[in-house]
Motif scaffolding. Sequence first.
Motif, PDB file in Angstrom:
ATOM      1  N   ARG A  23       0.838  -1.212   0.000  1.00  0.00           N
ATOM      2  CA  ARG A  23       0.000   0.000   0.000  1.00  0.00           C
ATOM      3  C   ARG A  23       0.867   1.253   0.000  1.00  0.00           C
ATOM      4  NH1 ARG A  23      -0.857   3.064   4.026  1.00  0.00           N
ATOM      5  NH2 ARG A  23      -0.485   1.473   5.626  1.00  0.00           N
ATOM      6  N   GLU A  24       1.872   1.286   0.871  1.00  0.00           N
ATOM      7  CA  GLU A  24       2.727   2.468   0.977  1.00  0.00           C
ATOM      8  C   GLU A  24       3.499   2.727  -0.318  1.00  0.00           C
ATOM      9  OE1 GLU A  24       3.207   4.864   3.189  1.00  0.00           O
ATOM     10  OE2 GLU A  24       1.903   4.138   4.780  1.00  0.00           O
ATOM     11  N   VAL A  25       3.999   1.683  -0.952  1.00  0.00           N
ATOM     12  CA  VAL A  25       4.717   1.848  -2.222  1.00  0.00           C
ATOM     13  C   VAL A  25       3.771   2.429  -3.275  1.00  0.00           C
ATOM     14  CG1 VAL A  25       5.829   0.611  -4.131  1.00  0.00           C
ATOM     15  CG2 VAL A  25       6.494   0.128  -1.771  1.00  0.00           C
ATOM     16  N   ALA A  26       2.543   1.948  -3.315  1.00  0.00           N
ATOM     17  CA  ALA A  26       1.562   2.470  -4.274  1.00  0.00           C
ATOM     18  C   ALA A  26       1.238   3.931  -3.965  1.00  0.00           C
ATOM     19  CB  ALA A  26       0.295   1.623  -4.250  1.00  0.00           C
ATOM     20  N   GLU A  27       1.038   4.253  -2.681  1.00  0.00           N
ATOM     21  CA  GLU A  27       0.708   5.625  -2.299  1.00  0.00           C
ATOM     22  C   GLU A  27       1.861   6.588  -2.554  1.00  0.00           C
ATOM     23  OE1 GLU A  27      -2.346   4.460   1.363  1.00  0.00           O
ATOM     24  OE2 GLU A  27      -0.474   5.510   1.820  1.00  0.00           O
ATOM     25  N   GLU A  28       3.070   6.172  -2.217  1.00  0.00           N
ATOM     26  CA  GLU A  28       4.216   7.079  -2.298  1.00  0.00           C
ATOM     27  C   GLU A  28       4.822   7.174  -3.689  1.00  0.00           C
ATOM     28  OE1 GLU A  28       5.753   6.600   2.315  1.00  0.00           O
ATOM     29  OE2 GLU A  28       7.000   5.817   0.702  1.00  0.00           O
ATOM     30  N   LEU A  29       4.925   6.041  -4.389  1.00  0.00           N
ATOM     31  CA  LEU A  29       5.626   6.010  -5.677  1.00  0.00           C
ATOM     32  C   LEU A  29       4.716   5.796  -6.874  1.00  0.00           C
ATOM     33  CD1 LEU A  29       8.734   3.823  -4.718  1.00  0.00           C
ATOM     34  CD2 LEU A  29       8.531   6.322  -4.709  1.00  0.00           C
ATOM     35  N   GLY A  30       3.456   5.462  -6.628  1.00  0.00           N
ATOM     36  CA  GLY A  30       2.536   5.198  -7.730  1.00  0.00           C
ATOM     37  C   GLY A  30       2.817   3.884  -8.442  1.00  0.00           C
ATOM     38  N   LEU A  31       3.565   2.997  -7.799  1.00  0.00           N
ATOM     39  CA  LEU A  31       3.895   1.709  -8.418  1.00  0.00           C
ATOM     40  C   LEU A  31       3.078   0.595  -7.778  1.00  0.00           C
ATOM     41  CD1 LEU A  31       7.810   1.888  -8.545  1.00  0.00           C
ATOM     42  CD2 LEU A  31       6.193   2.347 -10.403  1.00  0.00           C
ATOM     43  N   SER A  32       2.512  -0.257  -8.608  1.00  0.00           N
ATOM     44  CA  SER A  32       1.834  -1.461  -8.130  1.00  0.00           C
ATOM     45  C   SER A  32       2.833  -2.599  -8.197  1.00  0.00           C
ATOM     46  CB  SER A  32       0.656  -1.792  -9.040  1.00  0.00           C
ATOM     47  OG  SER A  32      -0.537  -1.446  -8.444  1.00  0.00           O
ATOM     48  N   VAL A  33       3.292  -3.031  -7.036  1.00  0.00           N
ATOM     49  CA  VAL A  33       4.292  -4.092  -6.993  1.00  0.00           C
ATOM     50  C   VAL A  33       3.820  -5.191  -6.055  1.00  0.00           C
ATOM     51  CG1 VAL A  33       6.230  -2.555  -7.484  1.00  0.00           C
ATOM     52  CG2 VAL A  33       5.593  -2.980  -5.128  1.00  0.00           C
ATOM     53  N   ASP A  34       4.275  -6.379  -6.333  1.00  0.00           N
ATOM     54  CA  ASP A  34       4.047  -7.512  -5.446  1.00  0.00           C
ATOM     55  C   ASP A  34       5.390  -7.807  -4.803  1.00  0.00           C
ATOM     56  OD1 ASP A  34       2.834  -9.603  -4.148  1.00  0.00           O
ATOM     57  OD2 ASP A  34       3.047 -10.995  -5.822  1.00  0.00           O
ATOM     58  N   VAL A  35       5.627  -7.225  -3.616  1.00  0.00           N
ATOM     59  CA  VAL A  35       6.940  -7.355  -2.997  1.00  0.00           C
ATOM     60  C   VAL A  35       7.271  -8.813  -2.708  1.00  0.00           C
ATOM     61  CG1 VAL A  35       6.913  -5.046  -2.007  1.00  0.00           C
ATOM     62  CG2 VAL A  35       6.082  -6.962  -0.642  1.00  0.00           C
ATOM     63  N   GLY A  36       8.550  -9.084  -2.659  1.00  0.00           N
ATOM     64  CA  GLY A  36       9.031 -10.427  -2.365  1.00  0.00           C
ATOM     65  C   GLY A  36       9.039 -10.696  -0.875  1.00  0.00           C
ATOM     66  N   PRO A  37       9.828 -11.653  -0.440  1.00  0.00           N
ATOM     67  CA  PRO A  37       9.857 -12.042   0.972  1.00  0.00           C
ATOM     68  C   PRO A  37      10.452 -10.948   1.854  1.00  0.00           C
ATOM     69  CG  PRO A  37      11.598 -13.146  -0.233  1.00  0.00           C
ATOM     70  CD  PRO A  37      10.766 -12.431  -1.254  1.00  0.00           C
ATOM     71  N   HIS A  38      10.177 -11.060   3.150  1.00  0.00           N
ATOM     72  CA  HIS A  38      10.791 -10.086   4.052  1.00  0.00           C
ATOM     73  C   HIS A  38      12.281 -10.402   4.163  1.00  0.00           C
ATOM     74  CE1 HIS A  38      10.618 -13.005   7.424  1.00  0.00           C
ATOM     75  NE2 HIS A  38      11.479 -12.200   8.034  1.00  0.00           N
ATOM     76  N   LEU A  39      13.051  -9.329   4.258  1.00  0.00           N
ATOM     77  CA  LEU A  39      14.503  -9.451   4.348  1.00  0.00           C
ATOM     78  C   LEU A  39      14.992  -9.302   5.775  1.00  0.00           C
ATOM     79  CD1 LEU A  39      15.445  -7.300   1.236  1.00  0.00           C
ATOM     80  CD2 LEU A  39      15.439  -9.806   1.418  1.00  0.00           C
ATOM     81  N   VAL A  40      14.348  -8.407   6.514  1.00  0.00           N
ATOM     82  CA  VAL A  40      14.767  -8.166   7.900  1.00  0.00           C
ATOM     83  C   VAL A  40      13.567  -7.732   8.734  1.00  0.00           C
ATOM     84  CG1 VAL A  40      15.452  -5.755   7.549  1.00  0.00           C
ATOM     85  CG2 VAL A  40      16.525  -7.046   9.355  1.00  0.00           C
ATOM     86  N   VAL A  41      13.573  -8.170   9.978  1.00  0.00           N
ATOM     87  CA  VAL A  41      12.681  -7.657  11.018  1.00  0.00           C
ATOM     88  C   VAL A  41      13.603  -7.039  12.052  1.00  0.00           C
ATOM     89  CG1 VAL A  41      10.998  -8.221  12.808  1.00  0.00           C
ATOM     90  CG2 VAL A  41      10.935  -9.429  10.621  1.00  0.00           C
ATOM     91  N   ASP A  42      13.362  -5.769  12.368  1.00  0.00           N
ATOM     92  CA  ASP A  42      14.271  -5.021  13.239  1.00  0.00           C
ATOM     93  C   ASP A  42      13.520  -4.499  14.455  1.00  0.00           C
ATOM     94  OD1 ASP A  42      16.484  -3.621  14.198  1.00  0.00           O
ATOM     95  OD2 ASP A  42      16.290  -1.986  12.760  1.00  0.00           O
TER      96      ASP A  42
ATOM     97  N   LEU B 279      10.204  -3.041  12.800  1.00  0.00           N
ATOM     98  CA  LEU B 279      10.276  -2.581  11.423  1.00  0.00           C
ATOM     99  C   LEU B 279      10.593  -3.744  10.487  1.00  0.00           C
ATOM    100  CD1 LEU B 279      12.403   0.547  12.310  1.00  0.00           C
ATOM    101  CD2 LEU B 279       9.933   0.421  12.106  1.00  0.00           C
ATOM    102  N   PHE B 280       9.803  -3.871   9.447  1.00  0.00           N
ATOM    103  CA  PHE B 280       9.985  -4.911   8.437  1.00  0.00           C
ATOM    104  C   PHE B 280      10.529  -4.286   7.164  1.00  0.00           C
ATOM    105  CE2 PHE B 280       6.800  -6.639  11.207  1.00  0.00           C
ATOM    106  CZ  PHE B 280       6.890  -8.011  11.127  1.00  0.00           C
ATOM    107  N   ILE B 281      11.476  -4.953   6.527  1.00  0.00           N
ATOM    108  CA  ILE B 281      11.888  -4.574   5.178  1.00  0.00           C
ATOM    109  C   ILE B 281      11.646  -5.776   4.275  1.00  0.00           C
ATOM    110  CG2 ILE B 281      13.774  -3.942   3.626  1.00  0.00           C
ATOM    111  CD1 ILE B 281      15.018  -2.336   5.830  1.00  0.00           C
ATOM    112  N   PHE B 282      10.934  -5.520   3.171  1.00  0.00           N
ATOM    113  CA  PHE B 282      10.635  -6.548   2.177  1.00  0.00           C
ATOM    114  C   PHE B 282      11.477  -6.319   0.927  1.00  0.00           C
ATOM    115  CE2 PHE B 282       6.997  -6.490   4.925  1.00  0.00           C
ATOM    116  CZ  PHE B 282       6.623  -7.816   5.015  1.00  0.00           C
ATOM    117  N   ASP B 283      11.695  -7.382   0.182  1.00  0.00           N
ATOM    118  CA  ASP B 283      12.475  -7.317  -1.052  1.00  0.00           C
ATOM    119  C   ASP B 283      11.605  -6.748  -2.165  1.00  0.00           C
ATOM    120  OD1 ASP B 283      14.143  -7.672  -3.214  1.00  0.00           O
ATOM    121  OD2 ASP B 283      14.501  -9.809  -2.845  1.00  0.00           O
ATOM    122  N   GLY B 284      11.942  -5.542  -2.607  1.00  0.00           N
ATOM    123  CA  GLY B 284      11.207  -4.914  -3.703  1.00  0.00           C
ATOM    124  C   GLY B 284      11.722  -5.336  -5.067  1.00  0.00           C
TER     125      GLY B 284
END
Length: 156
Positions: free
Chosen positions: A57-76, A88-93
């Motif tokens: 949702r945030e990627v679509a709102e901020e960048l206007g891109l519809s993406v299906d992110v990959g797996p999570h890379l890190v939980v911090d 905080l989660f980071i997913f593979d874009g």
Amino acid sequence: MTANEMPPMATPRVAAGALFFDTEGRVLLVKPHYKNHWDIPGGYVEPGESPRAACIREVAEELGLSVDVGPHLVVDWAPADNEGDKILFIFDGGTLSEDDQRRIVFRDGELAEWRFVAADDLDAYGPARLTRRMRTAATARRRGRAAYAEHGSEPV
């Protein structure tokens, strides 16, 4: 055990973002109007929303891109003095093609600009624990295994 007898529990804020790369392996950073530093696309998880759904949702709102992110890379686990406990989660874009890059549009007005930055240059763009988190995520992506971090780094 009654509710009054329950021990205190953490109620962390949860946020999720995506780590995107270009074909040269550089990381996509965005400059929010409301921050003094650069960041990755993402934001807070809303009630009832999964971290992955929030990231998309945030990627679509901020960048206007519809993406299906990959797996999570890190939980911090990254508590902040002025914000309390945070997870905080980071997913593979993935890698953004030149066509994807041309389609970036700042739809919600939060961002001023974007750019790709080499991993060695990240320190000049954000707080140390954010750059540590991005590097931990990039390392997890390279090794094909998600990481757990505290304040941006994997515990020893």
